[in-house]
Design a protein around this motif. Structure first.
Motif, short mmCIF file in Angstrom:
data_model
loop_
_atom_site.label_atom_id
_atom_site.label_comp_id
_atom_site.label_asym_id
_atom_site.label_seq_id
_atom_site.Cartn_x
_atom_site.Cartn_y
_atom_site.Cartn_z
N LEU A 153 32.87 41.11 36.60
CA LEU A 153 31.17 41.05 36.21
C LEU A 153 30.23 41.18 37.54
O LEU A 153 30.41 40.39 38.67
N GLU A 154 28.83 41.84 37.39
CA GLU A 154 27.76 41.04 38.12
C GLU A 154 27.52 40.12 38.12
O GLU A 154 27.43 39.04 39.16
N SER A 155 27.37 39.08 36.72
CA SER A 155 27.50 38.48 37.41
C SER A 155 27.63 37.37 36.12
O SER A 155 28.10 37.81 34.54
N LEU A 156 28.11 35.53 36.73
CA LEU A 156 28.74 35.27 35.54
C LEU A 156 28.08 34.06 34.87
O LEU A 156 28.76 32.95 33.75
N ASP A 157 26.66 34.30 34.58
CA ASP A 157 25.76 33.61 33.76
C ASP A 157 26.41 34.00 32.96
O ASP A 157 25.90 34.87 32.43
N GLY A 158 25.83 32.31 32.32
CA GLY A 158 26.43 32.53 30.41
C GLY A 158 27.13 33.31 29.83
O GLY A 158 27.81 33.15 28.32
N THR A 159 28.35 32.72 30.69
CA THR A 159 29.52 33.19 30.34
C THR A 159 30.33 31.49 30.36
O THR A 159 30.14 30.78 30.91
N ILE B 176 37.99 45.87 24.40
CA ILE B 176 38.29 44.59 23.66
C ILE B 176 37.33 43.20 24.17
O ILE B 176 36.91 42.74 22.98
N THR B 177 37.73 42.89 25.17
CA THR B 177 37.61 42.17 26.09
C THR B 177 36.39 41.48 25.93
O THR B 177 35.27 40.47 25.32
N PHE B 178 34.99 42.71 26.39
CA PHE B 178 33.79 42.44 25.98
C PHE B 178 32.94 42.25 25.39
O PHE B 178 32.59 41.49 24.66
N SER B 179 33.43 43.19 23.95
CA SER B 179 32.88 42.76 22.52
C SER B 179 33.82 41.50 21.97
O SER B 179 32.65 40.95 21.55
N ALA C 212 25.65 53.99 37.54
CA ALA C 212 24.21 53.56 36.89
C ALA C 212 25.80 52.87 35.59
O ALA C 212 25.28 51.41 35.80
N ALA C 213 26.18 52.88 35.65
CA ALA C 213 27.16 52.10 34.74
C ALA C 213 29.02 52.49 34.23
O ALA C 213 28.90 53.40 35.31
N PRO C 214 29.79 51.73 34.75
CA PRO C 214 31.03 52.06 34.86
C PRO C 214 31.28 53.30 33.80
O PRO C 214 30.88 53.02 32.47
N ARG C 215 32.38 54.44 33.83
CA ARG C 215 32.34 54.85 32.88
C ARG C 215 33.45 54.75 32.56
O ARG C 215 33.89 53.67 32.11
N GLN C 216 33.70 55.78 30.40
CA GLN C 216 34.93 55.50 30.04
C GLN C 216 35.59 56.44 30.57
O GLN C 216 36.00 57.70 31.07
N THR C 217 37.35 55.69 30.01
CA THR C 217 38.45 56.50 30.48
C THR C 217 39.29 56.43 29.21
O THR C 217 39.93 55.45 28.74
N LYS D 99 28.51 45.57 28.81
CA LYS D 99 29.20 46.49 29.31
C LYS D 99 28.60 46.83 30.63
O LYS D 99 29.06 46.49 31.81
N SER D 100 27.47 46.86 30.61
CA SER D 100 26.30 46.76 31.74
C SER D 100 26.34 45.80 32.92
O SER D 100 25.88 45.61 33.68
N ARG D 101 26.51 44.57 31.86
CA ARG D 101 27.23 43.81 33.58
C ARG D 101 28.24 44.05 33.86
O ARG D 101 28.43 42.72 35.28
N ALA D 102 28.96 45.27 33.80
CA ALA D 102 30.26 45.46 34.45
C ALA D 102 29.33 45.32 36.01
O ALA D 102 29.10 46.23 35.93
N ARG D 103 30.62 45.50 37.16
CA ARG D 103 30.04 46.11 38.60
C ARG D 103 29.98 47.33 38.78
O ARG D 103 31.34 48.18 37.80
N LYS D 104 28.97 48.20 39.06
CA LYS D 104 29.04 49.18 39.24
C LYS D 104 30.06 50.17 40.57
O LYS D 104 28.87 49.80 41.21
#
Length: 174
Positions: free
Chosen positions: A95-101, A132-135, A29-34, A141-146
């Motif tokens: 990232l799943e998509s680079l749109d908007g970056t 921190i980079t995503f923020s 569903a989304a990458p986990r937190q480590t 963060k949901s745009r990260a590859r799953k």
């Protein structure tokens, strides 16, 4: 069958024999937190590849180095532990998509590059992305590859330092 393919097949058989699935990477569903405390050295040889750059050619070279690193250790999946820590421009490859970056013009090349990431991840590669980079870049963060091998760490540079203090060697391509 090429030597690389044979080695990947041997590694998959070893992982299967050890009870680890070597099948296609399951979708999450989304990458986990480590947590930084959870980054542990679990093999005789452990190495982190530091990716804070956005140059696709350099990234592909890093993936080739990772593939070569795995091939040097043959079929023993417990002898080598490799990880990528990505922050700054390095997160774009995950990232799943680079749109908007700011990288949206590179959108065509990145999915093909990620296919190579998935290929080397079959050998046990882990990828740690910097929250921190995503923020800072305002990327959800949901745009990260799953993918099972992708997780978030609180800070990329803190993860690099934590892993080095736990015995991981440090490599940076470029």
């Amino acid at each position: 069958m090429s030597e690389d393919t044979q080695q990947a097949s041997r590694r998959a058989l070893m992982l299967a024999a050890a009870g680890v699935s070597a099948a296609a990477t399951p979708v999450l569903a989304a990458p986990r937190q480590t947590a930084l405390a959870d980054l542990k050295k679990e093999a005789d040889v452990a190495c982190l590849y530091h990716c804070d750059f956005g140059d696709p050619q350099r990234f592909v070279q890093m993936l080739q180095n990772i593939a070569n690193h795995y091939s040097a250790y043959g079929a023993d999946p417990f002898a080598l532990q490799l990880a990528i820590v990505a922050h700054g421009a390095g997160v774009k490859f995950f990232l799943e998509s680079l749109d908007g970056t700011s990288w949206s013009e590179e959108a065509a090349a990145i999915p093909k590059i990620f296919e190579r990431v998935e290929d080397v991840a079959k050998n046990g590669l882990k990828v740690h992305l910097c929250e921190i980079t995503f923020s800072r870049l305002k990327i959800d963060k949901s745009r990260a590859r799953k993918a099972e091998f992708v997780s978030f760490v609180p800070s990329g540079v803190a993860a690099v330092a934590a892993m080095q203090s736990k015995g991981f060697a440090y490599l940076k391509v470029g």
